[in-house]
Design a protein around this motif. Sequence first.
Motif, PDB file in Angstrom:
ATOM      1  N   GLY A 119      45.185  99.814  12.670  1.00 33.54           N
ATOM      2  CA  GLY A 119      46.332 100.903  12.977  1.00 33.54           C
ATOM      3  C   GLY A 119      46.626 101.182  14.251  1.00 33.54           C
ATOM      4  N   ALA A 120      47.546 101.115  15.069  1.00 33.97           N
ATOM      5  CA  ALA A 120      47.363 101.696  16.579  1.00 33.97           C
ATOM      6  C   ALA A 120      47.577 102.947  16.747  1.00 33.97           C
ATOM      7  CB  ALA A 120      48.650 100.934  17.201  1.00 33.97           C
ATOM      8  N   SER A 121      47.099 103.437  17.846  1.00 38.38           N
ATOM      9  CA  SER A 121      47.472 104.903  18.111  1.00 38.38           C
ATOM     10  C   SER A 121      49.014 105.339  18.307  1.00 38.38           C
ATOM     11  CB  SER A 121      46.601 105.284  19.347  1.00 38.38           C
ATOM     12  OG  SER A 121      47.053 104.510  20.619  1.00 38.38           O
ATOM     13  N   THR A 122      49.127 106.769  18.100  1.00 37.83           N
ATOM     14  CA  THR A 122      50.342 107.073  18.570  1.00 37.83           C
ATOM     15  C   THR A 122      50.229 107.782  19.880  1.00 37.83           C
ATOM     16  OG1 THR A 122      50.930 107.429  16.222  1.00 37.83           O
ATOM     17  CG2 THR A 122      52.404 108.391  17.720  1.00 37.83           C
ATOM     18  N   PRO A 123      51.009 107.240  20.950  1.00 37.65           N
ATOM     19  CA  PRO A 123      50.739 107.793  22.218  1.00 37.65           C
ATOM     20  C   PRO A 123      51.188 109.238  22.311  1.00 37.65           C
ATOM     21  CG  PRO A 123      51.528 105.689  22.583  1.00 37.65           C
ATOM     22  CD  PRO A 123      51.657 105.947  21.020  1.00 37.65           C
ATOM     23  N   TRP A 124      50.599 110.042  23.181  1.00 41.44           N
ATOM     24  CA  TRP A 124      51.256 111.176  23.812  1.00 41.44           C
ATOM     25  C   TRP A 124      52.586 111.260  24.066  1.00 41.44           C
ATOM     26  CZ3 TRP A 124      48.675 115.345  22.641  1.00 41.44           C
ATOM     27  CH2 TRP A 124      47.154 115.296  22.689  1.00 41.44           C
ATOM     28  N   HIS A 125      53.370 112.207  23.477  1.00 42.60           N
ATOM     29  CA  HIS A 125      54.791 111.965  23.488  1.00 42.60           C
ATOM     30  C   HIS A 125      55.407 113.504  22.959  1.00 42.60           C
ATOM     31  CE1 HIS A 125      54.772 111.022  19.365  1.00 42.60           C
ATOM     32  NE2 HIS A 125      55.941 111.476  19.238  1.00 42.60           N
ATOM     33  N   GLN A 126      56.783 113.532  23.413  1.00 44.18           N
ATOM     34  CA  GLN A 126      57.653 114.593  22.875  1.00 44.18           C
ATOM     35  C   GLN A 126      58.626 114.133  21.917  1.00 44.18           C
ATOM     36  OE1 GLN A 126      58.431 115.979  26.979  1.00 44.18           O
ATOM     37  NE2 GLN A 126      57.774 117.890  26.274  1.00 44.18           N
ATOM     38  N   ASP A 127      58.506 114.570  20.822  1.00 48.37           N
ATOM     39  CA  ASP A 127      59.649 113.957  19.968  1.00 48.37           C
ATOM     40  C   ASP A 127      61.245 114.101  20.642  1.00 48.37           C
ATOM     41  OD1 ASP A 127      57.864 113.393  17.903  1.00 48.37           O
ATOM     42  OD2 ASP A 127      58.367 115.611  16.927  1.00 48.37           O
ATOM     43  N   GLU A 128      61.588 115.020  21.262  1.00 50.19           N
ATOM     44  CA  GLU A 128      62.655 115.011  21.680  1.00 50.19           C
ATOM     45  C   GLU A 128      63.105 113.977  22.838  1.00 50.19           C
ATOM     46  OE1 GLU A 128      65.653 118.561  23.870  1.00 50.19           O
ATOM     47  OE2 GLU A 128      64.035 119.133  22.641  1.00 50.19           O
ATOM     48  N   ALA A 129      62.060 113.510  23.093  1.00 44.88           N
ATOM     49  CA  ALA A 129      62.529 112.329  24.271  1.00 44.88           C
ATOM     50  C   ALA A 129      63.204 111.010  23.473  1.00 44.88           C
ATOM     51  CB  ALA A 129      61.287 111.826  24.621  1.00 44.88           C
ATOM     52  N   TYR A 130      63.304 111.009  22.363  1.00 48.89           N
ATOM     53  CA  TYR A 130      63.834 109.909  21.335  1.00 48.89           C
ATOM     54  C   TYR A 130      65.405 110.407  21.324  1.00 48.89           C
ATOM     55  CZ  TYR A 130      59.310 107.491  20.032  1.00 48.89           C
ATOM     56  OH  TYR A 130      58.351 106.748  20.126  1.00 48.89           O
ATOM     57  N   TRP A 131      65.783 111.564  21.360  1.00 44.29           N
ATOM     58  CA  TRP A 131      66.955 112.071  20.991  1.00 44.29           C
ATOM     59  C   TRP A 131      68.193 111.974  21.980  1.00 44.29           C
ATOM     60  CZ3 TRP A 131      64.544 117.065  18.236  1.00 44.29           C
ATOM     61  CH2 TRP A 131      63.555 116.486  17.040  1.00 44.29           C
ATOM     62  N   HIS A 170      59.307 109.634  30.143  1.00 41.87           N
ATOM     63  CA  HIS A 170      58.393 108.912  29.219  1.00 41.87           C
ATOM     64  C   HIS A 170      58.853 107.455  29.528  1.00 41.87           C
ATOM     65  CE1 HIS A 170      58.224 112.410  26.774  1.00 41.87           C
ATOM     66  NE2 HIS A 170      57.672 111.975  26.089  1.00 41.87           N
ATOM     67  N   HIS A 171      58.128 106.464  28.849  1.00 37.98           N
ATOM     68  CA  HIS A 171      58.179 104.954  28.764  1.00 37.98           C
ATOM     69  C   HIS A 171      58.039 104.175  27.608  1.00 37.98           C
ATOM     70  CE1 HIS A 171      54.034 105.682  30.486  1.00 37.98           C
ATOM     71  NE2 HIS A 171      53.960 104.217  29.715  1.00 37.98           N
ATOM     72  N   SER A 172      58.546 103.151  27.620  1.00 33.07           N
ATOM     73  CA  SER A 172      58.267 102.415  26.175  1.00 33.07           C
ATOM     74  C   SER A 172      56.775 102.191  26.440  1.00 33.07           C
ATOM     75  CB  SER A 172      59.053 101.320  26.281  1.00 33.07           C
ATOM     76  OG  SER A 172      60.444 101.581  26.021  1.00 33.07           O
ATOM     77  N   ILE A 173      56.062 102.089  25.388  1.00 36.02           N
ATOM     78  CA  ILE A 173      54.697 101.800  25.033  1.00 36.02           C
ATOM     79  C   ILE A 173      54.264 100.227  25.645  1.00 36.02           C
ATOM     80  CG2 ILE A 173      52.844 101.120  23.454  1.00 36.02           C
ATOM     81  CD1 ILE A 173      54.192 102.905  21.307  1.00 36.02           C
ATOM     82  N   ASN A 174      53.393 100.459  26.631  1.00 36.05           N
ATOM     83  CA  ASN A 174      53.060  99.175  27.447  1.00 36.05           C
ATOM     84  C   ASN A 174      54.091  98.925  28.310  1.00 36.05           C
ATOM     85  OD1 ASN A 174      50.443  98.974  26.223  1.00 36.05           O
ATOM     86  ND2 ASN A 174      51.278  97.579  24.496  1.00 36.05           N
ATOM     87  N   ASN A 175      55.201  99.602  28.549  1.00 33.64           N
ATOM     88  CA  ASN A 175      56.208  99.595  29.481  1.00 33.64           C
ATOM     89  C   ASN A 175      57.063  98.283  28.934  1.00 33.64           C
ATOM     90  OD1 ASN A 175      56.214 101.372  31.954  1.00 33.64           O
ATOM     91  ND2 ASN A 175      54.203 100.785  32.158  1.00 33.64           N
ATOM     92  N   PRO A 243      66.371 108.115  30.718  1.00 31.88           N
ATOM     93  CA  PRO A 243      66.514 106.709  31.137  1.00 31.88           C
ATOM     94  C   PRO A 243      65.634 105.600  30.325  1.00 31.88           C
ATOM     95  CG  PRO A 243      65.419 107.784  32.925  1.00 31.88           C
ATOM     96  CD  PRO A 243      65.962 109.007  31.972  1.00 31.88           C
ATOM     97  N   TRP A 244      64.421 106.062  29.957  1.00 35.80           N
ATOM     98  CA  TRP A 244      63.693 105.414  28.999  1.00 35.80           C
ATOM     99  C   TRP A 244      64.264 105.052  27.941  1.00 35.80           C
ATOM    100  CZ3 TRP A 244      62.898 110.181  30.681  1.00 35.80           C
ATOM    101  CH2 TRP A 244      63.142 111.435  29.776  1.00 35.80           C
ATOM    102  N   MET A 245      65.153 105.622  27.399  1.00 34.29           N
ATOM    103  CA  MET A 245      65.808 104.986  26.089  1.00 34.29           C
ATOM    104  C   MET A 245      67.130 104.192  26.389  1.00 34.29           C
ATOM    105  SD  MET A 245      64.280 106.314  23.531  1.00 34.29           S
ATOM    106  CE  MET A 245      65.330 106.042  22.041  1.00 34.29           C
ATOM    107  N   GLU A 246      67.810 104.501  27.553  1.00 36.05           N
ATOM    108  CA  GLU A 246      68.711 103.478  27.986  1.00 36.05           C
ATOM    109  C   GLU A 246      68.258 102.115  28.188  1.00 36.05           C
ATOM    110  OE1 GLU A 246      70.251 105.217  31.596  1.00 36.05           O
ATOM    111  OE2 GLU A 246      70.882 107.122  30.525  1.00 36.05           O
TER     112      GLU A 246
END
Length: 270
Positions: A119-131, A170-175, A243-246
């Motif tokens: 099972g992979a790690s869940t990288p450091w992030h803020q939840d609000e970065a998805y919203w 933020h950026h997508s995992i592994n860009n 922009p990471w979500m766009e």
Amino acid sequence: MATPRSELTPEETAFYHREGYLVVECITTPEEIALVREIYDRLFAARAGRAEGNQFDLAGPDDEDDAASLPQILGPSRYAPELLDTMFRRNATAIARQLLGPDANAQGDHAILKPAHHGASTPWHQDEAYWSPDLDYNSLSVWIPLQEATLENGCMQFIPGSHKMEVQPHHSINNDPRVHGLEIDHVDASTAVACPLPPGGATFHHSRTLHYAGPNRSAMPRRAYILGCGTLPTKRTQPRRFPWMEKKRTARQARADAWQQATGASGDRA
């Protein structure tokens, strides 16, 4: 055996507002955890929500033929409505109201499975970065392990006080824009606090608190159920962009769009 709790002390409330997270050792019973674990395993075995875009690999490109390293289900309660009538949901919501205000309610749920050994790690992030960047939030996440959560299998870790920051780049995992999961561009994890928990305990964290969960190196699956709580978001007066979500072009979103077009159903925020 600890007694399930729904009330915080003034010291716990102050700790949450100062540090951005809180650990509560018990919010439900072993019997309920066993029942929820059975439901959880059934949903993942059936890949519930796959066609709608609600089941996918959080840490990979979500190819149909590849084993997921971090499978997730958005809105598991829509596939198992019995999850809506649980002690942990009632107690978690009661605690959230003490932290966010009396108008806070449960707003959604998801489940993240870390398979044994890989099972992979869940990288450091803020939840609000998805919203949505167009809204302001008063919200938190309640993370409930369905077995003991340890450093070996991927317990939650937090950076104290990080909720006081704005949403960071933020950026997508592994860009890789095909990957749904995000990770923050830069992080200093030297002050991180790991929070092992017994099954039925919970962590509560602010939507901007930086958090991480390591890979599962144990011989057993690591099951986590997450409940989001908050007040209704409000329209921001200052514009911002994520922009990471766009940039994302995920198989998950393609399935969600196709499902919505075919059925007229609405999609999920996350």
